[in-house]
Each structure stands twice: as structure tokens, then as C-alpha cells.
Enzyme design. Sequence first.
Site: not given
Ligand code: BG6
Length: 479
Positions: A89-90, A146, A175-176, A180, A214, A233, A238, A334, A339
Site C-alpha cells: 500500500d503506497v 502523466k 510523455d509517450h 515516437k 483521434e 490531456d 503531447h 476525439k 486518426k
Molecule cells: C494519451 C491520452 O496520453 O494519449 C489519450 O490520455 C490519447 O486520451 C492518447 O488517446 C493518444 O496517444 P496516441 O499515441 O494513440 O496518439
Amino acid sequence: MDKLTNFDLVLFGATGDLAMRKLLPGLYQAHAAGLLHPEGRILGVSRSAFDRAAFVEKVEKDSKIHIKQNLDGQTWTSFVARIDYLSLDVTRAQDFAALAEKVKARPQTDNVVVYLSTAPKFFAAACRSLAEVGLNGENVRLVLEKPLGTDLASNRAINRDVAQYFQENRIYRIDHYLGKESLQNLLPLRFANPFFEPVWHRDCIRSVQITIAEELGVEERGEFYDATGALRDMVQNHMMQMLCFVAMERPKSLSADDVRDEKLKVVQALRIMDQAEVGRKVVRGQYTAAAGKKGYIEEPRVAADSQTETYVAIEAAVDNPRWSGVPFYLRTGKRMAAKTAEIVVNFKADSDGLFGKTPARIAISLQPQEEIRVKLWVKETGSGLNAVPAEMVLNLADSLPGRRADAYELLLCEVIAGRLNLFNRRDELEAAWAWVMPILDNWAASDVLPHGYPAGSWGPEAARALLAANGDAWAEEQE
Ligand code: BG6
């Protein structure tokens, strides 16, 4: 390849959605590709009262289905052998003693990666408890998932809390989008090809458009999304990264801090809007039912009178010598028509009108295809000198050999290797929040509803008008 480092990856939030959908599949792919040290271990941590076997069963059930490539029985078995589990438990400091014991039982570990894939409200307590049991030393790297706050004040508070226990150069803020390939590719594209630099400038560029669209709606995330919205978001994180890579100056070197210094300067050069400007330069939208899709407010766990934006378009200005006067149009939404994640750089038309055509442009696409498309004017076949558009396409996946790793896989490998380049520094994130704040404040004080846009469209009419006011058009409407 660099020498692989032996690691212990302590994954908080191990039973959560992100771990199941992205992190464990990413680790599996890295494992299957031989990118992980053979002895590296993944220690799942969460409150669930599982033992190792029960956790492995959950991974089998909920994570394996997200692995799209390279799945075979033997590789899976050897991957699972890396996995261990600890129920913790954190919020209970006393639970961390068992964690320290498990980690310290493997003194051969080169580094310990602690990945906090939990709600940020737990970050401070987790860091304090990690420090109390000595898990914040030189060889410990902390990964923060995040959202890092909901506004400038909460972001600062998180950074301040975490900084009490971890030095900045051991903090990896994810930050994913930075994982990329085609975003990273902007650096060699711009700075290794000498013909880009002279034209990458207000003298030659008319506008820059950055789009993340998206097709999906908010799916099962209504509760989170309704409290968050597109600006927090997607834009603050991003889109800001995309903007930085397009707009930054040439870094002194490719070291993490030299690159991050240049990104920071871009964010600091973004013009902070006053309230009147927010009204003129920002469009917020919300999707409405259309084409058989629900409207946003009909989605599960979304308030029926919600004003949360599922779309935002912004005309931003970067006040520095390179970009002054060039609009940066940002938009994300969204339930849009396609996409895509793309940067479009529109050049100025030939100044003397010799060919009298609309300008050339470069589109840098992150998804669905990783490609660079250059629209050029060329001579029409036949007599005369009439210019017609043609497109030069470089598809990165087709042109370059090798597997394209998913963003999370790539970032996890970077943390394990100790490279900070693709992670955000505190000052940059705080500057990004500072820029977003007037927009959040304006919306919080306003009772104006977001503009509706039909699900499956390119967004509200007001976003089209935003560009039309400058004589510009969004990429899909350009010739
Ligand atoms: C996330 C958001 O960080 O990125 C999501 O919380 C979003 O809402 C997603 O759908 C988009 O990532 P990608 O890589 O699919 O463009």
C-alpha cells in the site's frame, strides 16, 4: 549496441490499465528483441493482495492480449520468469521495508528503476517512503507517469515534493509522444540536412499546423476525461512536444540538457495570452451525436451538462526572431474524421508571383503512417510552363530497416539505459503549464458552452473560421 545493464524495474500500479496495455507488452517486446539484460527483473507492485502466481495469471489474462508481434510460447515463458510481485500500500510507509528487502536481495543490479504508474496524489508519499528505506540512491531512477498535475500549482507541488527525495537528473517524466520515432526524427531532419535551416524561418514559412486527431471517443475513460479535457490531456504535453521539436533552435550537442534547454526556450517564447486573446484565438469543442456515434454527454460517466472540451484549436505565437509573426495552429480532438498526428509546415508563396501558386508545404506525419510528404510545384507535362502540384513521399517504416518499437517500449529501454533525452525536465513542464493557465482560467470563469461538432467530423466551424480570419485553411482543406 550499448552494454545491457542489469536492472530491477519496480512497477507501481502494476495491476492498472497502463501496465497491462502498454508497459508489460512493451517490456515483452524489448525482451523478445534481446534488448533487456538477461537477469533484469520486473517487480510488480500494487495494493492487490496477489501472490506472484496470481499476478502472473492476471498478466496472462489482461496483458498478453495486447501483444501484437513476436508472441511465442517459449519467449513468453522466459519473459514471465523475470516477473515477481509484491503487495504494497503506497500510503503505508511500513510496507516499503519488504520492497527494500526484495530489491537489496539482488546486489548485482546495476540500477533500480522505480516507475510510478499511479495517480500523482501518491507520488509524494511513495517518494518519501522510498527514501526512508534507502531506495533513492545514486543507482535509482524514478519514472513519473502523466498526468503530472492539473494546473501550474499542482504541477509545481508535485515537482517540489519529488525533488525533496530525488535529484532532477534521476527523474524521468514520461510523455509517450517523445517515444515516437518520427517525432525524434525531426532533429536529424532539421539539423543534419543543411538545406532545411535557411528555409525553416519566418522569412520562408507562412504557418505551422500541428494536429492530433483521434477517431475514438472517450471510451471507458469518461470519469477521468470529464475532469481533464483535451487541453490538459493532449495540448499541454503531447502537442507541446511536437511544437518544441519543430520550433527549437539547433542544440549545442545532443546531450539531454542541451536538447532540453532548447525545448525550454521555445516554451518560454510562447506568447502568454490575455483573456481577450483567449476568446479570439482558442476554440473549444465537444462532439455531438452523429453517424451512429453517441455525443460526448451521452458517454458513460460523463456529466449530462458537461462543458469539458473534447476538441481544442489554438492559434499560438512563438515570440522569437525565428518565428515572430508565424502562426502555430494547434488542434486536437476525439471523435474526429480520422486518426492522425501530423505537423504541416506551410511555406510562403513565391514573392513575385512568377508562378502565382499556393505555397509548397512539408507534412511530417507521426501516425497512422510515419512519413514525410513534401508538396512541390513541378512543370505540367506538355507545352508551356504551367506548374502543378506533385508530392514526394518518404515512408520511414518502409525506407529504414528494423523493427519499429512502440513508444513505451522505447522509453522503458531509455530509462533502463539511463538516457534522459526523451524525458521532460521540471522547468519545461512548468513553463508549459504557465502557458496553458490563462486558457484554463478563461474557461473556468465562462459559462459559454463549447462549440458542438458532429462525431466523425473535422471539428467545429469556429476552428475553420479561426484560420480563415488569417486567410489560412486546415491541411485537409488545402489544395
Ligand atoms: C494519451 C491520452 O496520453 O494519449 C489519450 O490520455 C490519447 O486520451 C492518447 O488517446 C493518444 O496517444 P496516441 O499515441 O494513440 O496518439
